[in-house]
Design a protein around this motif. Structure first.
Motif, PDB file in Angstrom:
ATOM      1  N   LYS A 243      12.514  -9.276   7.900  1.00  0.00           N
ATOM      2  CA  LYS A 243      12.088 -10.279   8.879  1.00  0.00           C
ATOM      3  C   LYS A 243      11.087 -11.217   8.201  1.00  0.00           C
ATOM      4  CE  LYS A 243      11.350  -8.544  13.055  1.00  0.00           C
ATOM      5  NZ  LYS A 243      10.852  -7.597  14.098  1.00  0.00           N
ATOM      6  N   HIS A 244      11.399 -12.504   8.254  1.00  0.00           N
ATOM      7  CA  HIS A 244      10.646 -13.494   7.484  1.00  0.00           C
ATOM      8  C   HIS A 244      10.283 -14.703   8.328  1.00  0.00           C
ATOM      9  CE1 HIS A 244       9.569 -16.163   4.211  1.00  0.00           C
ATOM     10  NE2 HIS A 244      10.588 -16.946   4.453  1.00  0.00           N
TER      11      HIS A 244
ATOM     12  N   MET B  36       5.459 -15.123   0.008  1.00  0.00           N
ATOM     13  CA  MET B  36       5.097 -14.321  -1.165  1.00  0.00           C
ATOM     14  C   MET B  36       5.782 -12.954  -1.109  1.00  0.00           C
ATOM     15  SD  MET B  36       1.103 -15.183  -2.145  1.00  0.00           S
ATOM     16  CE  MET B  36       0.572 -13.741  -1.310  1.00  0.00           C
ATOM     17  N   ALA B  37       5.800 -12.323   0.054  1.00  0.00           N
ATOM     18  CA  ALA B  37       6.427 -11.013   0.195  1.00  0.00           C
ATOM     19  C   ALA B  37       7.927 -11.101  -0.078  1.00  0.00           C
ATOM     20  CB  ALA B  37       6.182 -10.455   1.596  1.00  0.00           C
ATOM     21  N   LYS B  38       8.558 -12.145   0.406  1.00  0.00           N
ATOM     22  CA  LYS B  38       9.994 -12.334   0.179  1.00  0.00           C
ATOM     23  C   LYS B  38      10.275 -12.562  -1.299  1.00  0.00           C
ATOM     24  CE  LYS B  38      13.940 -15.134   1.664  1.00  0.00           C
ATOM     25  NZ  LYS B  38      14.189 -16.082   0.574  1.00  0.00           N
TER      26      LYS B  38
ATOM     27  N   GLU C  67      12.519 -10.080  -3.602  1.00  0.00           N
ATOM     28  CA  GLU C  67      13.699 -10.560  -4.333  1.00  0.00           C
ATOM     29  C   GLU C  67      13.600 -10.271  -5.827  1.00  0.00           C
ATOM     30  OE1 GLU C  67      15.237 -14.260  -1.594  1.00  0.00           O
ATOM     31  OE2 GLU C  67      13.506 -14.603  -2.896  1.00  0.00           O
ATOM     32  N   SER C  68      12.406 -10.351  -6.376  1.00  0.00           N
ATOM     33  CA  SER C  68      12.251 -10.095  -7.812  1.00  0.00           C
ATOM     34  C   SER C  68      12.453  -8.612  -8.140  1.00  0.00           C
ATOM     35  CB  SER C  68      10.884 -10.568  -8.304  1.00  0.00           C
ATOM     36  OG  SER C  68       9.857  -9.714  -7.850  1.00  0.00           O
ATOM     37  N   GLU C  69      12.210  -7.719  -7.186  1.00  0.00           N
ATOM     38  CA  GLU C  69      12.370  -6.274  -7.385  1.00  0.00           C
ATOM     39  C   GLU C  69      13.773  -5.778  -7.032  1.00  0.00           C
ATOM     40  OE1 GLU C  69       9.617  -4.501  -4.674  1.00  0.00           O
ATOM     41  OE2 GLU C  69       7.875  -4.906  -5.939  1.00  0.00           O
ATOM     42  N   TYR C  70      14.470  -6.500  -6.178  1.00  0.00           N
ATOM     43  CA  TYR C  70      15.716  -6.001  -5.589  1.00  0.00           C
ATOM     44  C   TYR C  70      16.794  -5.818  -6.657  1.00  0.00           C
ATOM     45  CZ  TYR C  70      19.303  -5.215  -2.132  1.00  0.00           C
ATOM     46  OH  TYR C  70      20.284  -4.638  -1.365  1.00  0.00           O
TER      47      TYR C  70
ATOM     48  N   HIS D 172       3.995  -6.851   5.442  1.00  0.00           N
ATOM     49  CA  HIS D 172       3.068  -7.586   4.588  1.00  0.00           C
ATOM     50  C   HIS D 172       3.120  -7.117   3.126  1.00  0.00           C
ATOM     51  CE1 HIS D 172       1.802  -8.422   8.691  1.00  0.00           C
ATOM     52  NE2 HIS D 172       1.339  -9.578   8.206  1.00  0.00           N
ATOM     53  N   ASN D 173       1.972  -6.829   2.536  1.00  0.00           N
ATOM     54  CA  ASN D 173       1.945  -6.526   1.102  1.00  0.00           C
ATOM     55  C   ASN D 173       2.449  -5.125   0.770  1.00  0.00           C
ATOM     56  OD1 ASN D 173      -0.362  -5.388   2.286  1.00  0.00           O
ATOM     57  ND2 ASN D 173      -1.504  -5.439   0.365  1.00  0.00           N
ATOM     58  N   HIS D 174       2.839  -4.349   1.770  1.00  0.00           N
ATOM     59  CA  HIS D 174       3.399  -3.019   1.521  1.00  0.00           C
ATOM     60  C   HIS D 174       4.921  -3.070   1.326  1.00  0.00           C
ATOM     61  CE1 HIS D 174      -0.418  -1.131   2.314  1.00  0.00           C
ATOM     62  NE2 HIS D 174      -0.521  -1.862   3.418  1.00  0.00           N
ATOM     63  N   ILE D 175       5.525  -4.238   1.537  1.00  0.00           N
ATOM     64  CA  ILE D 175       6.967  -4.385   1.368  1.00  0.00           C
ATOM     65  C   ILE D 175       7.315  -4.224  -0.107  1.00  0.00           C
ATOM     66  CG2 ILE D 175       8.905  -6.015   1.507  1.00  0.00           C
ATOM     67  CD1 ILE D 175       7.537  -7.162   4.042  1.00  0.00           C
TER      68      ILE D 175
END
Length: 133
Positions: free
Chosen positions: A50-51, A60-62, A66-69, A120-123
């Motif tokens: 959810k964005h 930033m979270a998105k 995406e960089s980790e996915y 938030h930053n835990h994603i």
């Protein structure tokens, strides 16, 4: 490049843009699709991201997500829910899955039930690996 561009875009914008374009997003736009999501979760892990397109923290979270996915479409089906355009769908997701609405938020669904959610930053896309068989 301004200071905010450096914070939000990073120094290697080309690489992150390429990675984002490879993230297999499926848009979640209607309340009817929520039941489909629930059924699909019996076959593979479903993630709803959810964005809020108006929120810097959400962006930033998105971008980080995406960089980790790195999951295949056979392992995980990834849904993107634009909260600004589809607020009623977000409300219905919260109701159907019993998860308090937050933004940004990641909800992991398996066998019709929420097995993990955070905001938030835990994603973290890495966390999804705990639920992939």
């Amino acid at each position: 490049m301004g200071i905010l561009d450096k914070i939000f875009k990073g120094n290697n914008e080309t690489k992150s843009t390429e990675k984002r374009s490879q993230t297999p997003w499926n848009e979640l736009k209607t309340e009817l699709e929520i039941q489909q999501v629930k059924e699909e979760s019996k076959e593979k892990v479903i993630v709803i991201f959810k964005h809020s397109t108006r929120c810097g923290i959400s962006k930033m979270a998105k971008r980080q997500f995406e960089s980790e996915y790195n999951y295949s479409e056979e392992q995980v089906k990834l849904y993107y829910l634009d909260l600004i355009a589809n607020r009623e769908v977000s409300t219905k997701v919260a109701e159907v899955f019993g998860v308090f609405h937050e933004s940004p938020q990641m909800i992991v669904i398996k066998d019709g039930n929420v097995v993990y959610h955070t905001s938030h930053n835990h994603i973290s896309a890495e966390k999804i690996g705990e639920f992939v068989s």
